[in-house]
Design a protein around this motif. Structure first.
Motif, short mmCIF file in Angstrom:
data_model
loop_
_atom_site.label_atom_id
_atom_site.label_comp_id
_atom_site.label_asym_id
_atom_site.label_seq_id
_atom_site.Cartn_x
_atom_site.Cartn_y
_atom_site.Cartn_z
N VAL A 147 89.64 2.10 3.19
CA VAL A 147 90.76 1.16 3.11
C VAL A 147 90.25 -0.27 3.25
O VAL A 147 89.32 -0.55 4.02
N ASN A 148 90.83 -1.19 2.51
CA ASN A 148 90.47 -2.60 2.58
C ASN A 148 90.77 -3.15 3.98
O ASN A 148 91.93 -3.18 4.41
N LYS A 149 89.75 -3.58 4.68
CA LYS A 149 89.91 -3.99 6.07
C LYS A 149 90.54 -5.38 6.23
O LYS A 149 90.80 -5.81 7.35
N THR A 150 90.78 -6.06 5.14
CA THR A 150 91.42 -7.37 5.24
C THR A 150 92.94 -7.27 5.17
O THR A 150 93.63 -8.28 5.34
N LEU A 151 93.46 -6.07 4.92
CA LEU A 151 94.90 -5.90 4.71
C LEU A 151 95.56 -5.21 5.90
O LEU A 151 94.90 -4.58 6.72
#
Length: 343
Positions: free
Chosen positions: A249-253
């Motif tokens: 999963v995109n860790k910035t979201l």
């Protein structure tokens, strides 16, 4: 500042326990009682039960609210109808919280059969526009990517039902200022609350609104027990459920991005690496840095809970004591409610 109490649907309460704890909150002087929502037991029915039960203690009952409902499980018309019903039952003391849930996650969209092109900000803008319009008694015509309605209304408008937007990042906070009645925060340091208020206010001004029209609401997690390690472990398990990103999963979201912006990145990367190498939940709880955990909530003896809650609630309009039960028994719930009872 108003003070509410939040009872997590994961506490496993019976309907009698929901009603009894609502009455107890009213007797302790809380202004409102809140729950979170997902698929399964209907959160708005819980709120209706609270409204009726607390009227046994306070004329008309205390306030109640859902923070927040992930919109993917509903249609706008059915959600607005349900919220309007609770608004009527509560005599206008109900707040509806809307959130994007995990809409940024393709697997979440797929699980609910949602359009894979949907994106959180644009989707929530459509939901706020249509649901707030329906709740205001308007006949709504809207054709967008997320929602299409033609000539839909609720019949007679309900008492006013404020709509809060679950907001963590700057874009969603800006949208809350532009188009919601409140911003519903979660897991914030006091510094993040202050920064979030500034972002919401800027969004309101851009939309020609008075920033004071947009309330700031937040759950503040509290877990109390004389055995500090028992309280720590229960609290950190709750925290990790939000803070750790699933593999790939995109860790910035989402929540992972939220915790990263508050300075948790290095610690969370380490924990995620440990997990991916096979560490158990218990090992991850042991490894979670206590100093970081205490930045966004409280665990420990009841004697320290009130001061910690007040510190974390600074800058909010509605601060909600979100109960984390140290042990799977009702006294762990009421201990938190008593420790943070309003003055």
């Amino acid at each position: 500042m108003q003070i509410g109490v939040g009872l997590d649907r994961g506490l496993g309460l019976s309907w009698d326990e929901y009603r009894d704890l609502g009455r107890y909150a009213a007797r302790l002087g809380y202004d409102s009682v809140w729950t979170n929502a997902s698929n399964g037991r209907d959160a708005m029915h819980v709120c209706a039960q609270w409204s009726v039960a607390t009227a046994d203690v306070v004329p008309g009952g205390i306030g109640t609210g859902v923070s927040v409902i992930p919109v993917g499980y509903w249609s706008p018309a059915s959600l607005a109808s349900a919220a309007a019903t609770v608004g009527e039952i509560s005599g206008g003391r109900f707040v509806l919280g809307l959130g994007a849930g995990a809409l940024q996650d393709r697997a979440f969209r797929h699980s609910l059969g949602l359009d894979d092109r949907l994106r959180p900000i644009a989707t929530m803008r459509e939901w706020l526009t249509t649901v707030r319009g329906l709740l205001a008694g308007e006949t709504v015509d809207h054709e967008g990517r997320a929602i299409t309605l033609h000539g839909v209304d609720l019949g007679a408008p309900p008492p006013r039902v404020p709509v809060a937007l679950g907001a963590l990042g700057p874009n969603m906070l800006t949208l809350a200022g532009e188009a919601a009645d409140a911003a519903a925060l979660n897991w914030c340091t006091p510094e993040q609350v202050s920064a979030s208020r500034d972002t919401v206010a800027a969004g309101a001004r851009t939309a020609g609104r008075d920033p004071s029209e947009v309330a700031m609401i937040e759950y503040v997690r509290i877990c109390v027990d004389d055995d500090v390690d028992v309280a720590r472990r229960a609290y950190v398990r709750a925290l990790m459920g939000y803070a750790l990103a699933r593999p790939g999963v995109n860790k910035t979201l989402g929540y992972r991005g939220h915790f990263g912006r508050m300075g948790f990145d290095d610690a969370l990367n380490d924990l995620e690496d440990r997990r991916d190498r096979g560490a158990s939940e218990s090992e991850l709880v042991d490894a979670f840095p206590e100093d970081l955990a205490r930045l966004v909530g409280y665990f420990g003896p009841a004697s320290g809970a009130r001061a910690a809650f007040r510190r974390l609630a600074e800058g909010l309009d509605v601060a909600i004591v979100r109960v984390v039960a140290a042990r799977p028994e009702p006294p762990s719930i009421t201990a938190v409610m008593e420790a943070c009872r309003p003055d």
